[in-house]
Design a protein around this motif. Sequence first.
Motif, short mmCIF file in Angstrom:
data_model
loop_
_atom_site.label_atom_id
_atom_site.label_comp_id
_atom_site.label_asym_id
_atom_site.label_seq_id
_atom_site.Cartn_x
_atom_site.Cartn_y
_atom_site.Cartn_z
N TRP A 420 0.83 -1.20 0.00
CA TRP A 420 0.00 0.00 0.00
C TRP A 420 0.87 1.25 0.00
CZ3 TRP A 420 -3.98 2.72 -0.98
CH2 TRP A 420 -4.24 3.90 -0.30
N SER A 421 1.96 1.25 0.75
CA SER A 421 2.85 2.41 0.81
C SER A 421 3.44 2.70 -0.56
CB SER A 421 3.96 2.18 1.84
OG SER A 421 3.42 1.95 3.12
N LEU A 422 3.91 1.66 -1.25
CA LEU A 422 4.48 1.84 -2.58
C LEU A 422 3.43 2.30 -3.58
CD1 LEU A 422 6.79 -1.31 -2.72
CD2 LEU A 422 7.54 1.07 -2.66
N MET A 423 2.22 1.78 -3.43
CA MET A 423 1.14 2.17 -4.32
C MET A 423 0.81 3.65 -4.15
SD MET A 423 -1.04 1.11 -6.61
CE MET A 423 -1.03 -0.65 -6.36
N HIS A 424 0.72 4.09 -2.91
CA HIS A 424 0.39 5.49 -2.62
C HIS A 424 1.48 6.41 -3.17
CE1 HIS A 424 -1.66 8.72 -0.59
NE2 HIS A 424 -0.52 9.09 0.00
N GLU A 425 2.73 5.97 -3.04
CA GLU A 425 3.85 6.75 -3.55
C GLU A 425 3.79 6.84 -5.07
OE1 GLU A 425 8.70 6.30 -3.99
OE2 GLU A 425 7.60 5.04 -2.57
N GLY A 426 3.44 5.74 -5.71
CA GLY A 426 3.44 5.69 -7.17
C GLY A 426 2.35 6.48 -7.83
N GLU A 427 1.29 6.82 -7.07
CA GLU A 427 0.19 7.58 -7.65
C GLU A 427 0.66 8.93 -8.18
OE1 GLU A 427 -2.85 7.87 -4.75
OE2 GLU A 427 -3.55 5.82 -5.01
N ALA A 428 1.67 9.52 -7.54
CA ALA A 428 2.09 10.86 -7.93
C ALA A 428 3.55 10.96 -8.32
CB ALA A 428 1.80 11.83 -6.79
N GLU A 429 4.37 9.93 -8.03
CA GLU A 429 5.80 10.07 -8.19
C GLU A 429 6.38 9.32 -9.39
OE1 GLU A 429 7.46 12.19 -6.44
OE2 GLU A 429 5.73 12.67 -5.19
N LYS A 430 5.65 8.40 -10.00
CA LYS A 430 6.23 7.55 -11.03
C LYS A 430 5.90 8.04 -12.43
CE LYS A 430 7.95 5.14 -7.80
NZ LYS A 430 9.39 5.24 -7.48
N GLN A 431 6.45 7.35 -13.43
CA GLN A 431 6.26 7.72 -14.84
C GLN A 431 5.24 6.81 -15.51
OE1 GLN A 431 10.06 7.72 -16.80
NE2 GLN A 431 11.02 9.07 -15.30
N LYS A 432 4.54 7.39 -16.50
CA LYS A 432 3.55 6.62 -17.25
C LYS A 432 3.69 6.96 -18.73
CE LYS A 432 0.52 6.55 -13.26
NZ LYS A 432 -0.78 6.90 -12.65
N GLN A 433 3.50 5.94 -19.56
CA GLN A 433 3.63 6.10 -21.00
C GLN A 433 2.27 5.95 -21.67
OE1 GLN A 433 6.77 3.79 -22.83
NE2 GLN A 433 8.13 4.07 -21.06
N TYR A 434 2.07 6.74 -22.73
CA TYR A 434 0.78 6.77 -23.42
C TYR A 434 1.01 6.72 -24.93
CZ TYR A 434 -0.82 8.66 -18.93
OH TYR A 434 -1.08 8.86 -17.60
N ALA A 435 -0.04 6.28 -25.62
CA ALA A 435 -0.10 6.35 -27.08
C ALA A 435 -1.43 7.01 -27.43
CB ALA A 435 -0.01 4.98 -27.71
N ALA A 436 -1.37 8.16 -28.15
CA ALA A 436 -2.58 8.93 -28.45
C ALA A 436 -2.73 9.12 -29.95
CB ALA A 436 -2.51 10.29 -27.76
#
Length: 548
Positions: A420-436
């Motif tokens: 849960w701690s890692l999940m909460h951290e990842g909500e705002a701190e990690k990177q995400k990739q998209y294809a649009a």
Amino acid sequence: MADDSVTMPVVNDCDPAVAVVDDVTDEMKLLGMAVKELPAHAVKDLMTQEVCVRCIFRLFNVQEGIYALVSPTTLYSLIGKATQVEAMETRSSEETEDMKILHSSQELKKSSVCSVCLGALQFSYCDERDVLVEKDHAEDFARTVAESVKEKCHEIASFSLEVSLPTVITENEEVVVSFMKKKYASEVWFQEKFSSAHISVKDALKLSITHPLEVLLDVKCGVSDFRIRLTYEHLGATSAENKVGENQCNKRLKSGAEVSSFHIGEGNGLIKCSNGTTQSGDISDLNCQLRKVGQPCRMTLLCSRTPIYIGGRYLKFSRNVSQTRWIIDDERKGEASVEELIGGNILPMCNGDGYKFHAAGREDIDVRMLGSGRPFLIEIQNARHVPSEMSIKEMEKKINSMESNLVRVKHLKVLGIQGWSLMHEGEAEKQKQYAALVWISRPIKEDDLQTISSFQDLKVVQRTPVRVLHRRSPLEREKIIHWMKIEEIAGSSQYFLLHLCTQAGTYIKEFVHGDLGRTHPSIGSILGCRAEILQLDVTDVKMDILNE
């Protein structure tokens, strides 16, 4: 005349329980010796005020905890014999009278509610239906608790025991200790046995039933995710101080005297009035101060497990499935939700009371989640069954074989609270990739490809999008676009695929079209034309949790 002596079970020498019985016999001998040393006249004062025999032992710091495992009949027999021996040895008329009072009141005291523990150490209580339940000793009470735990179908590897008691128990105990100090502080036995700190009712109750519970449940007590909580309440209980004030107020109202309040003096145990006078501290004062009750506390038993977390990554293939339940004015939006498709299948496996769905960010209902998938956690509340690794794998196969094929999961596993701690951290701190899939108002040029790909760690300022202003605070957020590139589509001059990697929490749709200037810069402002996003897919969510 019936023999009141304590008898122990007879066992064969080859019986494996011999050592246990010998230990119990030794403790009973120690208990008997401890009882002989109790001052009969002080015990009489306590019993007169309906203080139960176990609280008497506790207040006198009798350390032999065996008294919780022995029936009241045996305990009162021990006290009666000890006082009889003491009276015969001293040949004191006062001591003989004390002994007679003790003997004559034993039957009454065994059935009355203790004025200090309110029945907790007598193992008497009213259940949730207000039915009186009385147990002789700790093992009987522990058996009731263990049966209740088993009835709730909990699978446990260990347990922690919690007890909550009404404050009137502490208040009544303070009154008793204060009275004893006022009356007997000068006596030797008081300095040796009564003046030092004694075990509380709560701790005495926990110590009394912990070992029997361990035996009955066949697990150990300690730090555990499974809790057994005993909550004692007494609806008619008020503070001793208020009780004194009420009594004195009533007396003075009848006599027409001035009303004054009473309290227990902290330093010397005297009962003081607000007008500065001091009462004598005799047995009538103790009777006046104690909050007497006619029935024991109501006891409720709650078994609960701290939440367990089952995590993994999910892929969403439909543009008509929301991440969580989306119901407006009793009308469902979309054909299903990721939350229900996954959580609704996992909950029955754990036999829990409910579940909560947590994910590392979210995508809109019309956005697919592809690639490596988005990390998620299902928080199962009060799970009665912790699934094995094999059953988790079977559940993963079951979800992935659903005919609708709207959602798939992978890397499903049971996680600790650190998930849960890692999940909460990842909500705002990690990177995400998209294809649009993007449309622009003019034909794309070769320079556009170079311009877009040249940006690295581009800072973008986004005001809360117009489309979510009704449910989000109007804030200004700074986000980072780590990299971008354009993939041309053959045979189309105004359509292209935009691949980009961004900081978590970036509004991608708004970054493309600019949201009426609320996001700056945007693809439209960079290319100097109108830009619209037609389709969007999440292709990768980079986090330290549940990576492939």
